[in-house]
Design a protein around this motif. Structure first.
Motif, PDB file in Angstrom:
ATOM      1  N   LEU A 210     -11.310 -14.475  -6.963  1.00  0.00           N
ATOM      2  CA  LEU A 210     -11.665 -15.181  -5.738  1.00  0.00           C
ATOM      3  C   LEU A 210     -12.402 -14.228  -4.801  1.00  0.00           C
ATOM      4  O   LEU A 210     -13.281 -14.623  -4.042  1.00  0.00           O
ATOM      5  CB  LEU A 210     -10.401 -15.712  -5.054  1.00  0.00           C
ATOM      6  CG  LEU A 210     -10.601 -16.702  -3.904  1.00  0.00           C
ATOM      7  CD1 LEU A 210     -11.259 -17.975  -4.418  1.00  0.00           C
ATOM      8  CD2 LEU A 210      -9.268 -17.036  -3.239  1.00  0.00           C
ATOM      9  N   PHE A 211     -12.038 -12.937  -4.881  1.00  0.00           N
ATOM     10  CA  PHE A 211     -12.688 -11.882  -4.112  1.00  0.00           C
ATOM     11  C   PHE A 211     -12.290 -10.545  -4.715  1.00  0.00           C
ATOM     12  O   PHE A 211     -11.334 -10.462  -5.483  1.00  0.00           O
ATOM     13  CB  PHE A 211     -12.279 -11.926  -2.631  1.00  0.00           C
ATOM     14  CG  PHE A 211     -10.816 -11.653  -2.395  1.00  0.00           C
ATOM     15  CD1 PHE A 211     -10.365 -10.392  -2.019  1.00  0.00           C
ATOM     16  CD2 PHE A 211      -9.864 -12.661  -2.550  1.00  0.00           C
ATOM     17  CE1 PHE A 211      -9.013 -10.143  -1.820  1.00  0.00           C
ATOM     18  CE2 PHE A 211      -8.513 -12.426  -2.348  1.00  0.00           C
ATOM     19  CZ  PHE A 211      -8.088 -11.163  -1.987  1.00  0.00           C
ATOM     20  N   VAL A 212     -13.035  -9.491  -4.379  1.00  0.00           N
ATOM     21  CA  VAL A 212     -12.688  -8.141  -4.830  1.00  0.00           C
ATOM     22  C   VAL A 212     -12.433  -7.282  -3.599  1.00  0.00           C
ATOM     23  O   VAL A 212     -12.950  -7.566  -2.517  1.00  0.00           O
ATOM     24  CB  VAL A 212     -13.811  -7.518  -5.689  1.00  0.00           C
ATOM     25  CG1 VAL A 212     -13.956  -8.280  -6.987  1.00  0.00           C
ATOM     26  CG2 VAL A 212     -15.132  -7.495  -4.938  1.00  0.00           C
ATOM     27  N   GLU A 213     -11.633  -6.232  -3.760  1.00  0.00           N
ATOM     28  CA  GLU A 213     -11.313  -5.392  -2.611  1.00  0.00           C
ATOM     29  C   GLU A 213     -10.908  -3.984  -3.020  1.00  0.00           C
ATOM     30  O   GLU A 213     -10.511  -3.735  -4.154  1.00  0.00           O
ATOM     31  CB  GLU A 213     -10.204  -6.016  -1.766  1.00  0.00           C
ATOM     32  CG  GLU A 213      -8.871  -6.168  -2.470  1.00  0.00           C
ATOM     33  CD  GLU A 213      -7.810  -6.830  -1.601  1.00  0.00           C
ATOM     34  OE1 GLU A 213      -8.019  -6.955  -0.389  1.00  0.00           O
ATOM     35  OE2 GLU A 213      -6.769  -7.225  -2.159  1.00  0.00           O
ATOM     36  N   ARG A 214     -11.023  -3.077  -2.038  1.00  0.00           N
ATOM     37  CA  ARG A 214     -10.587  -1.694  -2.204  1.00  0.00           C
ATOM     38  C   ARG A 214      -9.226  -1.554  -1.531  1.00  0.00           C
ATOM     39  O   ARG A 214      -9.021  -2.020  -0.423  1.00  0.00           O
ATOM     40  CB  ARG A 214     -11.594  -0.734  -1.561  1.00  0.00           C
ATOM     41  CG  ARG A 214     -12.984  -0.798  -2.194  1.00  0.00           C
ATOM     42  CD  ARG A 214     -13.931   0.192  -1.548  1.00  0.00           C
ATOM     43  NE  ARG A 214     -14.006  -0.027  -0.095  1.00  0.00           N
ATOM     44  CZ  ARG A 214     -14.212   0.939   0.792  1.00  0.00           C
ATOM     45  NH1 ARG A 214     -14.340   2.192   0.397  1.00  0.00           N
ATOM     46  NH2 ARG A 214     -14.290   0.655   2.076  1.00  0.00           N
ATOM     47  N   ILE A 215      -8.298  -0.873  -2.215  1.00  0.00           N
ATOM     48  CA  ILE A 215      -6.921  -0.741  -1.745  1.00  0.00           C
ATOM     49  C   ILE A 215      -6.665   0.696  -1.305  1.00  0.00           C
ATOM     50  O   ILE A 215      -7.009   1.645  -2.013  1.00  0.00           O
ATOM     51  CB  ILE A 215      -5.929  -1.106  -2.863  1.00  0.00           C
ATOM     52  CG1 ILE A 215      -6.287  -2.454  -3.500  1.00  0.00           C
ATOM     53  CG2 ILE A 215      -4.505  -1.098  -2.321  1.00  0.00           C
ATOM     54  CD1 ILE A 215      -6.243  -3.629  -2.557  1.00  0.00           C
ATOM     55  N   ALA A 216      -6.042   0.869  -0.145  1.00  0.00           N
ATOM     56  CA  ALA A 216      -5.818   2.218   0.377  1.00  0.00           C
ATOM     57  C   ALA A 216      -4.488   2.330   1.093  1.00  0.00           C
ATOM     58  O   ALA A 216      -3.929   1.334   1.575  1.00  0.00           O
ATOM     59  CB  ALA A 216      -6.946   2.606   1.333  1.00  0.00           C
ATOM     60  N   SER A 217      -3.995   3.559   1.171  1.00  0.00           N
ATOM     61  CA  SER A 217      -2.829   3.840   2.007  1.00  0.00           C
ATOM     62  C   SER A 217      -3.291   3.935   3.450  1.00  0.00           C
ATOM     63  O   SER A 217      -4.492   4.028   3.729  1.00  0.00           O
ATOM     64  CB  SER A 217      -2.158   5.143   1.570  1.00  0.00           C
ATOM     65  OG  SER A 217      -3.067   6.232   1.663  1.00  0.00           O
ATOM     66  N   ALA A 218      -2.344   3.913   4.380  1.00  0.00           N
ATOM     67  CA  ALA A 218      -2.709   3.930   5.800  1.00  0.00           C
ATOM     68  C   ALA A 218      -1.785   4.850   6.578  1.00  0.00           C
ATOM     69  O   ALA A 218      -0.636   5.075   6.201  1.00  0.00           O
ATOM     70  CB  ALA A 218      -2.628   2.513   6.376  1.00  0.00           C
ATOM     71  N   VAL A 219      -2.326   5.369   7.686  1.00  0.00           N
ATOM     72  CA  VAL A 219      -1.554   6.169   8.633  1.00  0.00           C
ATOM     73  C   VAL A 219      -1.800   5.587  10.019  1.00  0.00           C
ATOM     74  O   VAL A 219      -2.606   4.668  10.189  1.00  0.00           O
ATOM     75  CB  VAL A 219      -1.959   7.662   8.586  1.00  0.00           C
ATOM     76  CG1 VAL A 219      -1.696   8.240   7.209  1.00  0.00           C
ATOM     77  CG2 VAL A 219      -3.435   7.844   8.973  1.00  0.00           C
ATOM     78  N   ALA A 220      -1.107   6.115  11.013  1.00  0.00           N
ATOM     79  CA  ALA A 220      -1.273   5.612  12.378  1.00  0.00           C
ATOM     80  C   ALA A 220      -2.722   5.756  12.832  1.00  0.00           C
ATOM     81  O   ALA A 220      -3.425   6.704  12.450  1.00  0.00           O
ATOM     82  CB  ALA A 220      -0.354   6.373  13.334  1.00  0.00           C
ATOM     83  N   LYS A 221      -3.181   4.820  13.630  1.00  0.00           N
ATOM     84  CA  LYS A 221      -4.553   4.827  14.115  1.00  0.00           C
ATOM     85  C   LYS A 221      -4.867   6.150  14.817  1.00  0.00           C
ATOM     86  O   LYS A 221      -4.140   6.592  15.704  1.00  0.00           O
ATOM     87  CB  LYS A 221      -4.759   3.675  15.102  1.00  0.00           C
ATOM     88  CG  LYS A 221      -6.197   3.513  15.581  1.00  0.00           C
ATOM     89  CD  LYS A 221      -7.097   3.062  14.448  1.00  0.00           C
ATOM     90  CE  LYS A 221      -8.516   2.802  14.947  1.00  0.00           C
ATOM     91  NZ  LYS A 221      -9.425   2.448  13.813  1.00  0.00           N
ATOM     92  N   GLY A 222      -5.942   6.801  14.367  1.00  0.00           N
ATOM     93  CA  GLY A 222      -6.357   8.051  14.983  1.00  0.00           C
ATOM     94  C   GLY A 222      -5.750   9.291  14.365  1.00  0.00           C
ATOM     95  O   GLY A 222      -6.147  10.407  14.721  1.00  0.00           O
TER      96      GLY A 222
END
Length: 259
Positions: A210-222
Motif C-alpha cells: 500500500l506504501f513503502v517506508e524507512r524505519i528508524a529509532s528515535a531520540v528526544a527532539k534536538g
C-alpha cells in the motif's frame, strides 16, 4: 485529526515549547556514557521485530539495538510500553531511545529526532484467500490497522474505504481479519509474513504494497549528539557483518535500506 486554521499556530507554538523542554531534559550522550547504561523503549508486541519469548524480550530490533549499544560501550535497560506512548515518553525523559518500527514521517519528525533508518519495508494488504490485493480493492471494505501507526494514516488516505477499525495491538488487527470482523488487514510486510507463517489455518494471503517506508529509532527532539552516536554505531555493525547476521536470522535476507 484535522486542526482548524485558527488553532494551528497555537498548536505549533505548543509543539515548539514541548520540543524545547524535551531537548533540555533529555540525557546527553556524555551523561549516558558516564552512567554506562542507555534506557531503550519498545513495544514488545510486534514480532519478529520486538516481542517476548516467555519473559525474555527479543526480536530483530532488540538485537540490533543491543549491538548498537555494545558498539557504544553501553549496557541496555529495556522498557516495554504500548506503541502510542513510546514517542511521547521521550518528551518526559522516561527513556533515552525508542526502537519500535516507527516509520519516518514529517509529523513525527516535528516531535522527535530520528536516527538513520535501520531497515526499509512497507505496509501490505492482507485478506482471506488473497481476494483483496491493492488499494483499489479496498473500496467499500472494512480494514483493520494498529492505532498510532503509519498503516492507519495511509489506509485513511485510500479513497472509498468503507471503515477503518483500529486496535491497540497489531495482533488484534490481524485477529479481526482472521475472525471475519473486517475484510482486510494492513500491516508491515515482514510482520504479516511472520504471522501468516505461524497461523496457516487462518487462510490469509498477502497482496500488494500500500506504501513503502524507512524505519528508524528515535531520540528526544534536538538530542542530535545521541542520534549521531547511534548512527555511527549502526554504520559500524552494518560494516562488520553483525547487522547482516541478525537480519538473516529473522528474515533470511538483509533488510537494510538500499543506498
Amino acid at each position: 485529526m484535522k486542526t482548524v486554521p485558527l488553532l494551528k499556530s497555537a498548536a505549533l507554538a505548543v509543539a515548539a515549547t514541548l520540543a524545547f523542554v524535551s531537548a533540555a531534559q533529555a540525557r546527553t550522550v556524555e551523561a549516558i556514557k558516564k552512567d554506562g547504561k542507555i534506557v531503550i523503549a519498545t513495544e514488545g508486541q510486534f514480532a519478529p521485530f520486538n516481542f517476548y519469548q516467555g519473559k525474555q524480550l527479543t526480536g530483530f530490533e532488540v538485537e540490533v539495538a543491543e549491538a548498537i549499544a555494545a558498539r557504544m560501550g553501553l549496557k541496555v535497560e529495556w522498557k516495554a510500553m504500548g506503541f502510542d506512548a513510546l514517542l511521547a515518553g521521550l518528551k518526559g525523559d522516561r527513556w533515552d531511545m525508542v526502537i519500535a518500527s516507527h516509520g519516518i514521517t514529517e509529523e513525527r519528525a516535528k516531535a522527535v529526532t530520528f536516527a538513520d533508518p535501520h531497515y526499509c519495508t512497507g505496509g501490505v494488504v492482507v485478506s482471506k484467500g488473497g481476494a483483496l490485493k491493492s488499494a483499489a480493492d479496498l473500496k467499500d471494505k472494512v480494514v483493520s490497522v494498529q492505532t498510532g501507526t503509519t498503516y492507519l494514516e495511509n489506509v485513511k488516505k485510500v479513497a472509498g474505504v468503507k471503515q477503518v477499525k483500529n486496535f491497540p495491538q497489531d495482533t488484534d488487527a490481524r485477529a479481526a481479519l482472521a475472525s471475519g470482523r473486517v475484510d482486510a488487514w494492513v500491516s508491515d510486510k515482514f510482520v504479516a509474513l511472520e504471522a501468516l507463517g505461524k497461523n496457516p489455518g487462518d487462510g490469509l494471503k498477502i497482496g500488494d504494497f500500500l506504501f513503502v517506508e524507512r524505519i528508524a529509532s528515535a531520540v528526544a527532539k534536538g538530542n542530535t549528539g545521541l542520534a549521531g552516536e547511534i548512527n555511527k554505531a549502526l554504520a559500524a555493525i552494518q560494516a562488520d557483518g553483525s547487522y547482516a547476521r541478525i537480519s538473516e536470522k529473522y528474515f533470511k535476507q538483509d533488510i537494510r535500506c538500499a543506498k
